[in-house]
Design a protein around this motif. Structure first.
Motif, PDB file in Angstrom:
ATOM      1  N   VAL A   1      -2.759  85.585  32.314  1.00 12.49           N
ATOM      2  CA  VAL A   1      -2.579  86.899  31.696  1.00 12.49           C
ATOM      3  C   VAL A   1      -3.809  87.777  31.859  1.00 12.49           C
ATOM      4  O   VAL A   1      -3.722  89.001  31.735  1.00 12.49           O
ATOM      5  CB  VAL A   1      -2.227  86.750  30.201  1.00 12.49           C
ATOM      6  CG1 VAL A   1      -0.901  86.056  30.023  1.00 12.49           C
ATOM      7  CG2 VAL A   1      -3.322  85.984  29.462  1.00 12.49           C
ATOM      8  N   SER A   2      -4.976  87.163  32.104  1.00  6.71           N
ATOM      9  CA  SER A   2      -6.205  87.947  32.250  1.00  6.71           C
ATOM     10  C   SER A   2      -6.397  88.456  33.666  1.00  6.71           C
ATOM     11  O   SER A   2      -7.039  89.485  33.870  1.00  6.71           O
ATOM     12  CB  SER A   2      -7.422  87.109  31.841  1.00  6.71           C
ATOM     13  OG  SER A   2      -7.303  86.669  30.511  1.00  6.71           O
ATOM     14  N   LEU A   3      -5.864  87.725  34.644  1.00  5.80           N
ATOM     15  CA  LEU A   3      -6.023  88.155  36.027  1.00  5.80           C
ATOM     16  C   LEU A   3      -4.950  89.186  36.362  1.00  5.80           C
ATOM     17  O   LEU A   3      -3.994  88.916  37.086  1.00  5.80           O
ATOM     18  CB  LEU A   3      -5.952  86.957  36.965  1.00  5.80           C
ATOM     19  CG  LEU A   3      -7.274  86.243  37.201  1.00  5.80           C
ATOM     20  CD1 LEU A   3      -7.075  84.994  38.010  1.00  5.80           C
ATOM     21  CD2 LEU A   3      -8.271  87.155  37.897  1.00  5.80           C
ATOM     22  N   THR A   4      -5.121  90.338  35.816  1.00  9.53           N
ATOM     23  CA  THR A   4      -4.184  91.426  36.026  1.00  9.53           C
ATOM     24  C   THR A   4      -4.307  91.957  37.454  1.00  9.53           C
ATOM     25  O   THR A   4      -5.285  91.657  38.163  1.00  9.53           O
ATOM     26  CB  THR A   4      -4.484  92.551  35.030  1.00  9.53           C
ATOM     27  OG1 THR A   4      -5.833  92.997  35.254  1.00  9.53           O
ATOM     28  CG2 THR A   4      -4.358  92.058  33.591  1.00  9.53           C
ATOM     29  N   PRO A   5      -3.345  92.742  37.905  1.00 12.27           N
ATOM     30  CA  PRO A   5      -3.492  93.359  39.239  1.00 12.27           C
ATOM     31  C   PRO A   5      -4.784  94.163  39.361  1.00 12.27           C
ATOM     32  O   PRO A   5      -5.393  94.191  40.433  1.00 12.27           O
ATOM     33  CB  PRO A   5      -2.255  94.252  39.334  1.00 12.27           C
ATOM     34  CG  PRO A   5      -1.244  93.591  38.456  1.00 12.27           C
ATOM     35  CD  PRO A   5      -2.023  93.004  37.324  1.00 12.27           C
ATOM     36  N   GLU A   6      -5.222  94.780  38.265  1.00 12.06           N
ATOM     37  CA  GLU A   6      -6.481  95.534  38.307  1.00 12.06           C
ATOM     38  C   GLU A   6      -7.669  94.597  38.523  1.00 12.06           C
ATOM     39  O   GLU A   6      -8.605  94.928  39.267  1.00 12.06           O
ATOM     40  CB  GLU A   6      -6.668  96.333  37.022  1.00 12.06           C
ATOM     41  CG  GLU A   6      -5.679  97.483  36.820  1.00 12.06           C
ATOM     42  CD  GLU A   6      -4.318  97.001  36.376  1.00 12.06           C
ATOM     43  OE1 GLU A   6      -4.207  95.818  35.987  1.00 12.06           O
ATOM     44  OE2 GLU A   6      -3.359  97.795  36.412  1.00 12.06           O
ATOM     45  N   ALA A   7      -7.648  93.424  37.875  1.00 11.17           N
ATOM     46  CA  ALA A   7      -8.740  92.465  38.055  1.00 11.17           C
ATOM     47  C   ALA A   7      -8.769  91.945  39.490  1.00 11.17           C
ATOM     48  O   ALA A   7      -9.840  91.806  40.100  1.00 11.17           O
ATOM     49  CB  ALA A   7      -8.580  91.309  37.070  1.00 11.17           C
ATOM     50  N   ARG A   8      -7.612  91.660  40.048  1.00 14.74           N
ATOM     51  CA  ARG A   8      -7.564  91.198  41.441  1.00 14.74           C
ATOM     52  C   ARG A   8      -8.065  92.295  42.383  1.00 14.74           C
ATOM     53  O   ARG A   8      -8.725  92.007  43.379  1.00 14.74           O
ATOM     54  CB  ARG A   8      -6.129  90.805  41.798  1.00 14.74           C
ATOM     55  CG  ARG A   8      -5.631  89.577  41.044  1.00 14.74           C
ATOM     56  CD  ARG A   8      -4.148  89.373  41.275  1.00 14.74           C
ATOM     57  NE  ARG A   8      -3.613  88.276  40.503  1.00 14.74           N
ATOM     58  CZ  ARG A   8      -3.420  87.049  40.970  1.00 14.74           C
ATOM     59  NH1 ARG A   8      -3.711  86.784  42.228  1.00 14.74           N
ATOM     60  NH2 ARG A   8      -2.914  86.098  40.207  1.00 14.74           N
ATOM     61  N   ARG A   9      -7.734  93.528  42.051  1.00 13.93           N
ATOM     62  CA  ARG A   9      -8.207  94.623  42.906  1.00 13.93           C
ATOM     63  C   ARG A   9      -9.736  94.755  42.828  1.00 13.93           C
ATOM     64  O   ARG A   9     -10.383  95.042  43.845  1.00 13.93           O
ATOM     65  CB  ARG A   9      -7.537  95.928  42.488  1.00 13.93           C
ATOM     66  CG  ARG A   9      -7.860  97.090  43.416  1.00 13.93           C
ATOM     67  CD  ARG A   9      -6.913  98.252  43.236  1.00 13.93           C
ATOM     68  NE  ARG A   9      -6.876  98.739  41.878  1.00 13.93           N
ATOM     69  CZ  ARG A   9      -5.820  98.627  41.069  1.00 13.93           C
ATOM     70  NH1 ARG A   9      -4.726  98.052  41.509  1.00 13.93           N
ATOM     71  NH2 ARG A   9      -5.868  99.089  39.840  1.00 13.93           N
ATOM     72  N   GLU A  10     -10.319  94.521  41.657  1.00  9.13           N
ATOM     73  CA  GLU A  10     -11.778  94.574  41.539  1.00  9.13           C
ATOM     74  C   GLU A  10     -12.434  93.491  42.390  1.00  9.13           C
ATOM     75  O   GLU A  10     -13.469  93.721  43.023  1.00  9.13           O
ATOM     76  CB  GLU A  10     -12.190  94.408  40.072  1.00  9.13           C
ATOM     77  CG  GLU A  10     -11.932  95.627  39.209  1.00  9.13           C
ATOM     78  CD  GLU A  10     -12.795  96.813  39.617  1.00  9.13           C
ATOM     79  OE1 GLU A  10     -13.876  96.602  40.183  1.00  9.13           O
ATOM     80  OE2 GLU A  10     -12.371  97.949  39.381  1.00  9.13           O
ATOM     81  N   ILE A  11     -11.840  92.294  42.423  1.00 12.80           N
ATOM     82  CA  ILE A  11     -12.387  91.219  43.264  1.00 12.80           C
ATOM     83  C   ILE A  11     -12.343  91.631  44.731  1.00 12.80           C
ATOM     84  O   ILE A  11     -13.319  91.477  45.472  1.00 12.80           O
ATOM     85  CB  ILE A  11     -11.579  89.917  43.037  1.00 12.80           C
ATOM     86  CG1 ILE A  11     -11.800  89.399  41.616  1.00 12.80           C
ATOM     87  CG2 ILE A  11     -11.976  88.856  44.056  1.00 12.80           C
ATOM     88  CD1 ILE A  11     -10.965  88.179  41.274  1.00 12.80           C
ATOM     89  N   ALA A  12     -11.213  92.184  45.153  1.00  8.78           N
ATOM     90  CA  ALA A  12     -11.071  92.583  46.558  1.00  8.78           C
ATOM     91  C   ALA A  12     -12.045  93.709  46.911  1.00  8.78           C
ATOM     92  O   ALA A  12     -12.660  93.693  47.992  1.00  8.78           O
ATOM     93  CB  ALA A  12      -9.634  93.016  46.823  1.00  8.78           C
ATOM     94  N   GLU A  13     -12.222  94.664  46.010  1.00  6.86           N
ATOM     95  CA  GLU A  13     -13.124  95.780  46.301  1.00  6.86           C
ATOM     96  C   GLU A  13     -14.582  95.323  46.324  1.00  6.86           C
ATOM     97  O   GLU A  13     -15.382  95.819  47.117  1.00  6.86           O
ATOM     98  CB  GLU A  13     -12.924  96.889  45.268  1.00  6.86           C
ATOM     99  CG  GLU A  13     -11.575  97.581  45.398  1.00  6.86           C
ATOM    100  CD  GLU A  13     -11.445  98.750  44.439  1.00  6.86           C
ATOM    101  OE1 GLU A  13     -12.422  99.032  43.721  1.00  6.86           O
ATOM    102  OE2 GLU A  13     -10.374  99.378  44.419  1.00  6.86           O
ATOM    103  N   ALA A  14     -14.936  94.375  45.452  1.00  2.00           N
ATOM    104  CA  ALA A  14     -16.301  93.849  45.483  1.00  2.00           C
ATOM    105  C   ALA A  14     -16.575  93.152  46.811  1.00  2.00           C
ATOM    106  O   ALA A  14     -17.625  93.354  47.439  1.00  2.00           O
ATOM    107  CB  ALA A  14     -16.519  92.894  44.312  1.00  2.00           C
ATOM    108  N   ALA A  15     -15.633  92.317  47.262  1.00  2.00           N
ATOM    109  CA  ALA A  15     -15.820  91.617  48.540  1.00  2.00           C
ATOM    110  C   ALA A  15     -15.861  92.604  49.701  1.00  2.00           C
ATOM    111  O   ALA A  15     -16.673  92.459  50.626  1.00  2.00           O
ATOM    112  CB  ALA A  15     -14.707  90.602  48.737  1.00  2.00           C
ATOM    113  N   ALA A  16     -15.004  93.615  49.658  1.00  2.00           N
ATOM    114  CA  ALA A  16     -15.005  94.605  50.740  1.00  2.00           C
ATOM    115  C   ALA A  16     -16.313  95.386  50.778  1.00  2.00           C
ATOM    116  O   ALA A  16     -16.725  95.870  51.844  1.00  2.00           O
ATOM    117  CB  ALA A  16     -13.830  95.565  50.563  1.00  2.00           C
TER     118      ALA A  16
END
Length: 702
Positions: free
Chosen positions: A203-218
């Protein structure tokens, strides 16, 4: 490419010592001792082949001695091999996201709070920091309070990490990751890493959280996920307690109902439930829930336990993986009846059938917990919350514009609505006029089964509050009764849930916030349902759901992390102060809501418990504050599913490290490189041992 460096490069000055065996060998050849023999008849003649063997042996001994010395010197110089992209040669900006949400208080497979392992990981990362590093710390429950420290403040940072405990608050990973991503992006250091220490709750790994991970890596930030839990840990939890006490079975005694959820993939053990008022046990019961089941459970109360207008109680169950959600604070009100305004129209000269009224209040005195008033559509013009808790529209063709407007306003103010269609209901009116804004449901007109058949009622959501009085499973029939007609309908959004459907999948009961719709009839003109045993619990379930849904909507009760509030019947005589557990004291502002007042504390409540609003030394109201139950589902997202390779020339990978030992190895590799002194020392010892054995063989040959 990996890079090689030395942690004790001063020892490299001893490398010339490796040439000593060669020098000794050369010097020995130049100074061969001369031995005189009186006769050579006793000397064994050496064959050329043996001479070559002896020379080869000497060369091998020379090589072994040289290599052994060389390896020993290199071992003392402590060579290290740094993997590609490591930060061994430059300062790094390191972000630490520490999940301190409620679920981190759950016990791990070693019966220790997950938070312990998370803090240990954060300390290991802080300890690995070097002079020049920038260390940033953010907590998942307070993303706006990111604490930032540089390597020279590691002692302070370490103390801060050691003081962090699991809070009764939900995680906001996306906000914390966003704050850290911005902080790391502003750093002038090129090497940047973001460590996410969490149980990776689904429930914590929302689509917004996943997007933050992807943007940090990018953006070139190396993201390292450090999960502290795997799979789904079984857990059951209280998610609500109905503050309204109701008459018990057959009208005897009182009972309080609590909503329990089994967050597991298997049947739960039988749970012992208790209701306490202070230290006194005033009620209880037990329950066993199926996998993933949500159910309202009744708990009988001791006679005379509820006499005051507001009684603070605590509902408890046996402790499991997450003890924080095994108790729920509630302020029970005095027993009261749900006031139901039933709108029905006479059919010609005959009055409307009273099946629903009898199901709710068979004796007509309200002892069942429902007080029913029957009236025509004109009664809606004077409708208000002070008159009725729930309105039933029973086979009403349509409403006037004024009645319709007042009814919608009533629902918006918190009233409940049950619509039971029937042969006289106008599907166009409900689809185009009444339902929009209340329930996303469209009607296509009456439907009849194929001749010789009938519609069956089958449960689609057996754990739904509408069905709390019926023991049914998914797809099982509610009753043996059959329907000969219904209104064909279709839901238009997820806000409208189909709770009961026909065998063919046509919606029969649709629930939306504060609104429930029965697409057949409460009378016997479309079947024999009113004569079945399921009719009474179904009608009561529809009415109770509509009344309770408005009370349980988000924001209707204060949660931990929010400012506690209380509704007041009259304006307070002086300044209002809110007091709560842990010495909580906060001034409260009073807002005029028209018919009542609302006192709101200035400070948020950071602990579950009872909060009392006072004015002039007199208690005005007591409210219960509980944690958000969203943290109770301990299902985790597999960390491997979030791993990703670097994307683009400036991108960085997303990695996952499963345990603390692997984290320690990685921190050592990336901060100091992979040290090679031990393999070199062992190899040098092997060469030395080989030299000894080979030399001994030469002695024996002589």
């Amino acid at each position: 490419m990996p890079t090689l460096s030395f942690l004790n490069p001063a020892f490299l000055w001893a490398l010339p010592a490796a040439s000593l065996p060669i020098l000794i060998h050369l010097l020995s050849r130049q100074r061969l001792p001369e031995v005189r023999f009186p006769t050579t008849q006793f000397l064994r003649q050496l064959e050329p082949r043996e001479i070559r063997r002896l020379r080869l042996r000497e060369i091998l001994l020379l090589i072994l001695r040289t290599l052994a010395l060389l390896l020993f010197v290199l071992a003392f110089a402590r060579p290290s091999l740094a993997p590609r992209g490591a930060v061994t040669h430059a300062a790094a900006a390191v972000g630490i996201l520490l999940d301190d949400s409620e679920s981190m208080a759950a016990l791990d497979d070693r019966a220790r709070p997950r938070m312990e392992g998370a803090v240990a990981r954060a300390l290991a990362i802080a300890d690995a920091g070097r002079a020049g590093d920038e260390l940033y710390l953010a907590r998942a429950t307070r993303p706006g309070e990111a604490e930032i420290g540089r390597a020279r403040d590691r002692v302070r940072l370490r103390r801060t990490i050691e003081r962090i405990e699991a809070e009764p608050l939900p995680a906001r990973l996306e906000g914390a990751m966003h704050a850290l991503r911005l902080a790391l992006g502003r750093s002038p250091l090129k090497a940047r890493e973001l460590y996410v220490i969490s149980d990776l709750q689904r429930v914590s790994l929302t689509p917004e959280a996943r997007r933050e991970i992807a943007e940090a890596a990018a953006g070139g930030i190396r993201v390292i996920l450090l999960p502290v839990a795997e799979g789904r840990t079984p857990n059951h939890a209280f998610t609500a307690v109905d503050p309204v006490t109701r008459p018990g079975p057959e009208g005897r005694g009182l009972e309080v109902r609590a909503r329990l959820v089994n967050y597991a993939d298997a049947l739960s053990d039988r749970l012992a439930l208790r209701v306490r008022r202070g230290d006194a046990l005033i009620g209880g019961g037990d329950a066993a829930l199926k996998a993933g089941e949500t159910r309202w459970v009744s708990m009988p109360l001791e006679p005379g336990a509820v006499n005051d207008p507001a009684i603070p109680v605590v509902a408890e169950s046996d402790e499991d993986a997450l003890p924080l959600d095994d108790r729920w604070y509630a302020v029970l009100g005095a027993p009261r009846r749900l006031r139901v305004l039933r709108i029905a129209e006479p059919r010609g000269a005959a009055p409307a059938p009273r099946f629903a009224a009898l199901a709710l209040d068979p004796s007509g005195d309200g002892t069942s917990g429902f007080a029913v008033e029957t009236a025509g559509p004109g009664a809606l013009l004077g409708l208000s919350k002070s008159r009725a808790d729930v309105v039933i529209l029973e086979d009403v063709a349509s409403l006037s514009g004024d009645a319709e407007s007042r009814l919608k306003g009533y629902v918006k103010e918190g009233g409940g609505l049950v619509v039971a269609l029937g042969p006289h209901a106008d599907p166009d009116y409900y689809t185009k006029r009444l339902f929009p804004g209340l329930v996303d449901l469209t009607l296509a007109g009456p439907d009849r089964p194929v001749e010789g058949t009938s519609f069956e009622l089958r449960a689609r959501l057996p754990g739904h509050p509408v069905l709390e009085g019926l023991a049914v499973g998914v797809g099982s029939p509610l009753t043996q009764a059959r329907l000969s007609g219904m209104m064909r309908g279709r839901t238009a959004s997820a806000r409208a849930e189909v709770v009961v459907q026909t065998t063919g999948g046509l919606p029969l009961v649709v629930a939306a916030p504060s609104v429930a719709v029965f697409l057949s009839s409460f009378a016997d003109d479309w079947g024999d349902l009113p004569y079945s045993g399921a009719f009474v619990p179904l009608v009561r379930g529809l009415v109770s759901y509509a009344a309770r849904a408005s009370e349980s909507e988000p924001g209707s009760e204060p949660r931990v992390g929010e400012r506690p509030f209380a509704r007041l019947d009259a304006a307070p005589s002086g300044a209002v102060v809110a007091r709560g557990p842990g010495g909580f004291t906060s001034p409260a502002a009073v807002e005029n809501e028209g018919a009542a007042f609302r006192a709101v504390a200035d400070a948020p409540a950071m602990a579950a418990g009872f909060y009392t609003f006072e004015a002039g030394g007199r208690a005005l109201a007591t409210v219960a504050v509980n944690p958000d139950p969203v943290e109770s589902d301990l299902a985790a997202v597999p960390a491997d599913s979030l791993k990703a390779d670097a994307q683009g020339p400036g991108g960085a990978p997303v990695l996952s490290i499963d345990n603390r030992a692997a984290l320690a190895t990685r921190l050592g590799d990336t901060r100091r490189g992979r040290e090679l002194w031990l393999p070199l020392l062992v190899l040098g010892g092997v060469f030395l041992m080989g030299e000894i054995l080979l030399g001994s063989a030469r002695v024996l040959d002589r």
